[in-house]
Design a protein around this motif. Structure first.
Motif, mmCIF file in Angstrom:
data_model
loop_
_atom_site.group_PDB
_atom_site.id
_atom_site.type_symbol
_atom_site.label_atom_id
_atom_site.label_comp_id
_atom_site.label_asym_id
_atom_site.label_seq_id
_atom_site.Cartn_x
_atom_site.Cartn_y
_atom_site.Cartn_z
ATOM 1 N N PRO A 199 0.760 -1.253 0.123
ATOM 2 C CA PRO A 199 0.014 0.203 0.124
ATOM 3 C C PRO A 199 0.753 1.278 -0.140
ATOM 4 O O PRO A 199 2.082 1.097 0.769
ATOM 5 C CB PRO A 199 -0.843 -0.160 1.466
ATOM 6 N N GLY A 200 0.484 2.248 -0.819
ATOM 7 C CA GLY A 200 1.251 3.418 -0.740
ATOM 8 C C GLY A 200 2.178 3.442 -1.911
ATOM 9 O O GLY A 200 2.646 4.517 -2.319
ATOM 10 N N VAL A 201 2.590 2.160 -2.686
ATOM 11 C CA VAL A 201 3.449 2.323 -3.914
ATOM 12 C C VAL A 201 2.617 2.351 -5.061
ATOM 13 O O VAL A 201 1.507 1.680 -5.379
ATOM 14 C CB VAL A 201 4.141 0.967 -3.813
ATOM 15 N N VAL A 202 2.899 3.664 -5.800
ATOM 16 C CA VAL A 202 2.360 3.923 -7.074
ATOM 17 C C VAL A 202 2.806 3.006 -8.086
ATOM 18 O O VAL A 202 1.910 2.194 -8.982
ATOM 19 C CB VAL A 202 2.612 5.476 -7.385
ATOM 20 N N GLU A 203 4.183 2.717 -8.281
ATOM 21 C CA GLU A 203 4.793 1.944 -9.159
ATOM 22 C C GLU A 203 5.979 1.682 -8.963
ATOM 23 O O GLU A 203 6.715 2.616 -8.052
ATOM 24 C CB GLU A 203 4.479 2.423 -10.747
ATOM 25 N N HIS A 204 6.773 0.736 -9.537
ATOM 26 C CA HIS A 204 8.193 0.380 -9.347
ATOM 27 C C HIS A 204 8.857 0.223 -10.265
ATOM 28 O O HIS A 204 8.288 -0.067 -11.575
ATOM 29 C CB HIS A 204 8.295 -1.052 -8.029
ATOM 30 N N GLY A 205 10.143 0.128 -10.672
ATOM 31 C CA GLY A 205 10.807 0.119 -11.661
ATOM 32 C C GLY A 205 11.488 -1.076 -12.250
ATOM 33 O O GLY A 205 12.316 -1.326 -13.012
ATOM 34 N N LEU A 206 10.794 -2.210 -11.764
ATOM 35 C CA LEU A 206 11.135 -3.654 -12.227
ATOM 36 C C LEU A 206 10.031 -3.825 -13.453
ATOM 37 O O LEU A 206 8.833 -3.689 -13.174
ATOM 38 C CB LEU A 206 10.839 -4.830 -11.192
ATOM 39 N N PHE A 207 10.494 -3.996 -14.631
ATOM 40 C CA PHE A 207 9.708 -4.295 -15.768
ATOM 41 C C PHE A 207 9.978 -5.974 -16.261
ATOM 42 O O PHE A 207 11.058 -6.161 -16.790
ATOM 43 C CB PHE A 207 10.222 -3.346 -17.045
ATOM 44 N N VAL A 208 9.072 -6.594 -15.811
ATOM 45 C CA VAL A 208 9.295 -8.024 -16.178
ATOM 46 C C VAL A 208 8.081 -8.442 -17.085
ATOM 47 O O VAL A 208 7.005 -8.172 -16.828
ATOM 48 C CB VAL A 208 9.103 -8.825 -14.587
ATOM 49 N N GLY A 209 8.441 -9.219 -18.047
ATOM 50 C CA GLY A 209 7.606 -9.785 -19.241
ATOM 51 C C GLY A 209 6.967 -8.776 -19.951
ATOM 52 O O GLY A 209 5.983 -9.000 -20.500
ATOM 53 N N LEU A 210 7.632 -7.713 -20.373
ATOM 54 C CA LEU A 210 7.145 -6.656 -21.167
ATOM 55 C C LEU A 210 7.850 -6.535 -22.292
ATOM 56 O O LEU A 210 7.334 -6.154 -23.318
ATOM 57 C CB LEU A 210 6.981 -5.359 -20.231
ATOM 58 N N ALA A 211 9.333 -6.528 -22.183
ATOM 59 C CA ALA A 211 9.977 -6.226 -23.402
ATOM 60 C C ALA A 211 10.044 -7.181 -24.411
ATOM 61 O O ALA A 211 10.000 -8.601 -24.366
ATOM 62 C CB ALA A 211 11.558 -6.311 -23.046
ATOM 63 N N ASP A 212 9.898 -6.952 -25.874
ATOM 64 C CA ASP A 212 9.989 -7.653 -26.973
ATOM 65 C C ASP A 212 11.302 -7.873 -27.450
ATOM 66 O O ASP A 212 11.684 -8.723 -28.334
ATOM 67 C CB ASP A 212 8.794 -7.225 -28.186
ATOM 68 N N GLU A 213 11.973 -6.672 -27.774
ATOM 69 C CA GLU A 213 13.198 -6.626 -28.281
ATOM 70 C C GLU A 213 14.130 -5.748 -27.322
ATOM 71 O O GLU A 213 13.631 -4.605 -26.962
ATOM 72 C CB GLU A 213 13.201 -6.060 -29.907
ATOM 73 N N ILE A 214 15.359 -5.967 -27.326
ATOM 74 C CA ILE A 214 16.525 -5.165 -26.804
ATOM 75 C C ILE A 214 17.275 -4.848 -27.930
ATOM 76 O O ILE A 214 18.129 -5.753 -28.552
ATOM 77 C CB ILE A 214 17.104 -5.861 -25.526
ATOM 78 N N HIS A 215 17.601 -3.525 -27.979
ATOM 79 C CA HIS A 215 18.440 -2.856 -28.956
ATOM 80 C C HIS A 215 19.811 -2.355 -28.126
ATOM 81 O O HIS A 215 19.614 -1.481 -27.523
ATOM 82 C CB HIS A 215 17.934 -1.810 -29.994
ATOM 83 N N VAL A 216 21.009 -3.290 -28.266
ATOM 84 C CA VAL A 216 21.949 -2.984 -27.649
ATOM 85 C C VAL A 216 22.876 -2.226 -28.454
ATOM 86 O O VAL A 216 23.645 -2.950 -29.473
ATOM 87 C CB VAL A 216 22.686 -4.361 -27.119
ATOM 88 N N GLY A 218 26.472 -0.596 -29.421
ATOM 89 C CA GLY A 218 27.980 -0.604 -28.943
ATOM 90 C C GLY A 218 28.989 -0.236 -30.260
ATOM 91 O O GLY A 218 28.317 0.830 -31.108
ATOM 92 N N ASP A 219 29.711 -0.775 -30.857
ATOM 93 C CA ASP A 219 30.417 -0.583 -32.071
ATOM 94 C C ASP A 219 29.217 -0.742 -33.297
ATOM 95 O O ASP A 219 29.395 -0.135 -34.033
ATOM 96 C CB ASP A 219 31.605 -1.516 -32.375
ATOM 97 N N ALA A 220 28.531 -1.854 -33.041
ATOM 98 C CA ALA A 220 27.495 -1.978 -33.989
ATOM 99 C C ALA A 220 26.196 -2.122 -33.131
ATOM 100 O O ALA A 220 26.280 -2.058 -31.786
ATOM 101 C CB ALA A 220 27.787 -3.261 -34.806
ATOM 102 N N VAL A 221 25.094 -2.372 -33.561
ATOM 103 C CA VAL A 221 23.880 -2.789 -32.784
ATOM 104 C C VAL A 221 23.568 -4.206 -32.733
ATOM 105 O O VAL A 221 23.458 -5.001 -33.756
ATOM 106 C CB VAL A 221 22.630 -2.087 -33.528
ATOM 107 N N ASP A 222 23.352 -4.866 -31.670
ATOM 108 C CA ASP A 222 22.946 -6.104 -31.473
ATOM 109 C C ASP A 222 21.524 -6.067 -30.943
ATOM 110 O O ASP A 222 20.956 -5.752 -30.027
ATOM 111 C CB ASP A 222 23.672 -6.723 -30.028
ATOM 112 N N VAL A 223 20.549 -6.616 -31.717
ATOM 113 C CA VAL A 223 19.371 -6.889 -31.558
ATOM 114 C C VAL A 223 18.759 -8.067 -31.202
ATOM 115 O O VAL A 223 19.009 -9.034 -31.662
ATOM 116 C CB VAL A 223 18.326 -6.444 -32.770
ATOM 117 N N ARG A 224 17.999 -8.160 -29.811
ATOM 118 C CA ARG A 224 17.945 -9.503 -29.081
ATOM 119 C C ARG A 224 16.335 -9.463 -29.140
ATOM 120 O O ARG A 224 15.566 -8.878 -28.630
ATOM 121 C CB ARG A 224 18.263 -9.491 -27.941
ATOM 122 N N ARG A 225 15.897 -10.658 -29.640
ATOM 123 C CA ARG A 225 14.401 -10.964 -29.639
ATOM 124 C C ARG A 225 14.124 -12.163 -29.074
ATOM 125 O O ARG A 225 14.712 -12.966 -28.691
ATOM 126 C CB ARG A 225 14.002 -11.152 -31.210
#
Length: 225
Positions: A199-216, A218-225
């Motif tokens: 109670p009293g928590v509006v939202e927290h910063g753990l995002f679990v089960g939401l991401a579909d792709e991760i664009h990382v 670096g010297d190039a881009v690694d797209v993780r799906r």
């Protein structure tokens, strides 16, 4: 914990990689933070070249930048995002910690509403497992109670102080942020459920089960799906 702060080039590559996937007619959730800002700027350049999109910003800062680069805006009341592009403070697999900019409540609302959620980060944000402090947005009157409950969950809570004014950080929603360190997070899904139940928590910063792709970036881009 990974070293914080990637290069501008790496952030730009990640942001532009995700922005390049957006098609004509899309409604786009516009994330908050320095890497998401590169995506917004790239989308603005594409709009200037004729791309027809509408954006739903996740913060005052994202809204201001989107207007600056000419992206037409809409709201969740008027449209459902086809895709959301947002950054993260730490990534382990497809689990995220967000909230460094204190916009994670609005970010989670927009990102979860989108049909596809693309995360844009540089290599310094990768970790295994998650071990950064988790931002928790809290109703102002509830801070002392929530801090006790977070400690009971094994965390070390600390009210986030503002850097350029006296007092705590105040979110776009008028609430306060408690950053809570749990050390290495073995079960992010279980911790997310525990935090959401306080109670009293509006939202927290753990995002679990939401991401579909991760664009990382670096010297190039690694797209993780």
């Amino acid at each position: 914990m990974k070293q914080q702060g990637g290069t501008d080039d790496a952030k730009r590559r990640a942001g532009e990689s995700a922005a390049d996937t957006v098609s004509d007619g899309a409604v786009v959730g516009l994330g908050t933070g320095s890497t998401a800002a590169y995506a917004i700027r790239e989308l603005g350049r594409r709009v200037d070249s004729g791309l027809d999109i509408r954006g739903i910003p996740t913060s005052h800062g994202a809204r201001r930048l989107a207007r600056e680069v000419g992206i037409p805006l809409t709201t969740l009341a008027e449209a459902t995002p086809d895709v959301a592009i947002d950054g993260a403070d730490q990534v382990a697999g497809f689990e995220l910690i967000k909230g460094g900019g204190a916009a994670h409540a609005r970010e989670k609302l927009v990102d979860s509403a989108a049909e596809r959620f693309l995360v844009v980060v540089d290599e310094t944000k990768l970790a295994e497992p998650l071990d950064a402090a988790v931002p928790v947005e809290v109703l102002p009157d509830a801070v002392p109670v929530v801090e006790r409950e977070l400690a009971a969950l094994g965390g070390t809570p600390e009210l986030r102080a503002a850097e350029r004014k006296d007092g705590p950080v105040v979110t776009d929603n008028g609430n306060l942020v408690v950053d809570c360190a749990f050390g290495a997070i073995a079960d992010a899904e279980a911790l997310a459920a525990d935090l959401s139940a306080l109670p009293g928590v509006v939202e927290h910063g753990l995002f679990v089960g939401l991401a579909d792709e991760i664009h990382v970036g670096g010297d190039a881009v690694d797209v993780r799906r």
